[in-house]
Design a protein around this motif. Structure first.
Motif, PDB file in Angstrom:
ATOM      1  N   ALA A  73       8.670   8.852  -0.892  1.00 34.26           N
ATOM      2  CA  ALA A  73       7.703   7.750  -0.960  1.00 34.26           C
ATOM      3  C   ALA A  73       6.807   7.906  -2.181  1.00 34.26           C
ATOM      4  N   TYR A  76       8.590   7.338  -5.592  1.00 33.82           N
ATOM      5  CA  TYR A  76       8.813   5.945  -5.961  1.00 33.82           C
ATOM      6  C   TYR A  76       7.830   5.505  -7.039  1.00 33.82           C
ATOM      7  N   TYR A  77       6.650   6.138  -7.070  1.00 31.35           N
ATOM      8  CA  TYR A  77       5.596   5.735  -8.002  1.00 31.35           C
ATOM      9  C   TYR A  77       5.581   6.590  -9.267  1.00 31.35           C
ATOM     10  N   THR A 134      16.478   0.496  -3.756  1.00 27.64           N
ATOM     11  CA  THR A 134      15.431  -0.434  -4.145  1.00 27.64           C
ATOM     12  C   THR A 134      15.863  -1.240  -5.360  1.00 27.64           C
ATOM     13  N   ASP A 144      11.047   6.180   4.238  1.00 29.32           N
ATOM     14  CA  ASP A 144      10.237   6.440   3.049  1.00 29.32           C
ATOM     15  C   ASP A 144       9.956   5.145   2.281  1.00 29.32           C
ATOM     16  N   TYR A 145      10.949   4.268   2.225  1.00 31.27           N
ATOM     17  CA  TYR A 145      10.719   3.001   1.527  1.00 31.27           C
ATOM     18  C   TYR A 145       9.660   2.172   2.242  1.00 31.27           C
ATOM     19  N   THR A 148       6.239   3.049   1.219  1.00 29.14           N
ATOM     20  CA  THR A 148       5.792   2.414  -0.024  1.00 29.14           C
ATOM     21  C   THR A 148       5.330   0.983   0.217  1.00 29.14           C
ATOM     22  N   ARG A 149       5.907   0.332   1.210  1.00 27.94           N
ATOM     23  CA  ARG A 149       5.455  -1.031   1.537  1.00 27.94           C
ATOM     24  C   ARG A 149       4.063  -0.993   2.154  1.00 27.94           C
ATOM     25  N   MET A 151       1.894   1.250   1.379  1.00 31.23           N
ATOM     26  CA  MET A 151       1.052   1.512   0.203  1.00 31.23           C
ATOM     27  C   MET A 151       0.736   0.211  -0.529  1.00 31.23           C
ATOM     28  N   GLU A 152       1.739  -0.615  -0.746  1.00 35.33           N
ATOM     29  CA  GLU A 152       1.525  -1.870  -1.471  1.00 35.33           C
ATOM     30  C   GLU A 152       0.558  -2.786  -0.716  1.00 35.33           C
ATOM     31  N   PRO A 233      -0.548   8.446  -8.158  1.00 28.64           N
ATOM     32  CA  PRO A 233       0.640   7.624  -8.400  1.00 28.64           C
ATOM     33  C   PRO A 233       0.536   6.830  -9.679  1.00 28.64           C
TER      34      PRO A 233
END
Length: 236
Positions: A73, A76-77, A134, A144-145, A148-149, A151-152, A233
């Protein structure tokens, strides 16, 4: 509670909070400026809703083999092509164009509600070992993806709340998940000295999240944060 269940609970809480905030937007509020220029509230809302919809897009694609899964996760950043000037420009222009075509200020909230409901039903039956690729080519576990959602939705939720002059609506579940991504590998005592109250799960935690994501007027040196174990990040 499994890790997937914990993440799903945070995702649902964040999406619901954001939906409630966006559905009641006025046309006057929709054009307020944000800290993400040139996006106004409407464009940032469109981008944020789109970030959740990308989960549906990822699920429609083929699942990468387990041996390919290598991005976490936080990974990703990382600062790669996804935050290049060209990709950032396309990201910015797309949201501006879509926001300009909205039927009214509340449209992003209604779209978010539809995406949230459809996604909730689909995620309920996805296997725990499901992996996705992704749009940037990362092979990740679905869990994990989904982090990230969260997080967004959480971070841009802060941006939107600030632009609207409202108190942050970040959920307790979402805040804990974001805190774990950013600070989970830190020395707790060292980080507490730099960011007092970071582990409390309340306003001090929100302040800590702001500090490491560039959303605070009180700057803490990057080297100090990294020395304490905070993970910073790369954000577009």
């Amino acid at each position: 509670m499994s890790e997937r269940d914990r993440v799903l609970a945070a995702l649902s809480a964040e999406a619901t909070s954001l939906e409630n905030a966006l559905s009641g937007l006025s046309e006057r509020e929709a054009v307020y400026t944000t800290r993400c220029p040139p996006w106004d509230v409407a464009a940032l809302a469109v981008h944020t809703v789109g970030s959740l919809y990308q989960t549906t897009v990822a699920l429609e694609g083929p699942s990468p083999a387990a041996a390919e899964v290598s991005v976490s996760a936080f990974g990703y950043y990382r600062p790669e092509v996804r935050f290049s000037p060209e990709v950032n420009r396309a990201r910015v222009e797309s949201a501006v164009e879509k926001a300009a075509r909205r039927s009214d200020a509340g449209e992003p909230g209604r779209v978010l509600g539809r995406v949230r409901r459809e996604l909730s039903a689909r995620l309920a039956v996805e296997p725990l070992d499901r992996a996705v690729r992704t749009r940037h080519g990362d092979a990740m576990t679905l869990t994990d993806y989904l982090v990230t959602r969260v997080m967004e939705l959480s971070l841009h939720g802060l941006d939107l709340a600030d632009a609207l002059g409202r108190d942050p609506w970040i959920s307790p579940e979402g805040l804990v998940l974001v805190r774990d991504v950013l600070f989970g590998a830190a020395d707790r005592d060292a980080l507490e000295r730099v960011l007092p109250g970071v582990w409390d799960g309340g306003e001090a935690t929100v302040a800590a999240v702001r500090a490491v994501t560039g959303r605070s007027s009180e700057r803490v040196e990057r080297s100090v944060l990294e020395a304490a174990g905070a993970r910073l990040p790369a954000l577009g």
